[in-house]
Design an enzyme around this catalytic site. Sequence first.
Site, short mmCIF file in Angstrom:
data_model
loop_
_atom_site.label_atom_id
_atom_site.label_comp_id
_atom_site.label_asym_id
_atom_site.label_seq_id
_atom_site.Cartn_x
_atom_site.Cartn_y
_atom_site.Cartn_z
N LYS A 29 -0.37 4.69 4.65
CA LYS A 29 -1.29 3.76 5.32
C LYS A 29 -0.76 3.43 6.71
CE LYS A 29 -3.90 -0.53 4.72
NZ LYS A 29 -5.16 0.16 5.09
N HIS A 78 0.84 -1.20 0.00
CA HIS A 78 0.00 0.00 0.00
C HIS A 78 0.88 1.25 0.00
CE1 HIS A 78 -3.14 -2.86 1.27
NE2 HIS A 78 -4.00 -1.97 0.78
#
Length: 255
Positions: free
Chosen positions: A152, A148
């Site tokens: 995040k 990600h």
Amino acid sequence: MTVRLGVTGATGRMGREVLSAATGREDCEVVFAVNREPDGETVAGVDIESAAEFASLVADREPTAVIDFTGPESAADYARVCAAAGVAFVTGTTGFDDDQYGALEAASEDVAVLHAPNFARGVQALVNVVGDAVRNLPGYDVELVETHHNGKRDAPSGTANRLLEEIEANGDFNERTHGREGEAPREEGEIGVHALRAGDVTGEHEIVIAGNHEEVRLTHRAEDRGVFAAGAVDAAVWIAGQKAGWYDFADVISE
């Protein structure tokens, strides 16, 4: 019926996408959108208001459902308000502790609550097939890698945890090994879990199943956050007609 939507975290990555998706549909209307620190900004033609006014906005604007992509603490608070007001609640927030998750479960006793770590239809398809793959390949090693963007906060991702639950439910696994360092041979019954955080990657999950001189890879790659937003709006429109209870995204796409 036109579903009246409230949106939280409206200026965040997902909040913006949700507003763009919702305002482009004929089956829903955004009646308010809030953010913790609004600065008079407008997103997709919707004025952003203060999250501090959430309870009064729910009372005054009478949404049918609220879509939430914020943080665990705020999501739990929003769920409590929605439960008291009789408003369905959809959240894609992850990283809840036991108490925060309990607040969502308690809200589901009064209203329809749908929690999903991922609103991509392709991810739900991956969840559906990974159990079959693990069952059909007993004794094979399993590793999961998720990637990600660098902003995040939680790791592994909520989607990765959902996939891991499905793997564990369908195979003989008793331990998750997060990364490897030094002398770290694979132990029987473990699942290797690796979380990468880099750049602006939207989201990628890959499951590697290997053994018997063969390898199976199951991969989902999201190329645009709009796919998550579209799914969340689908969920809100669907849940608006449901009775109080706990739902997930599989319930939405199965109909």
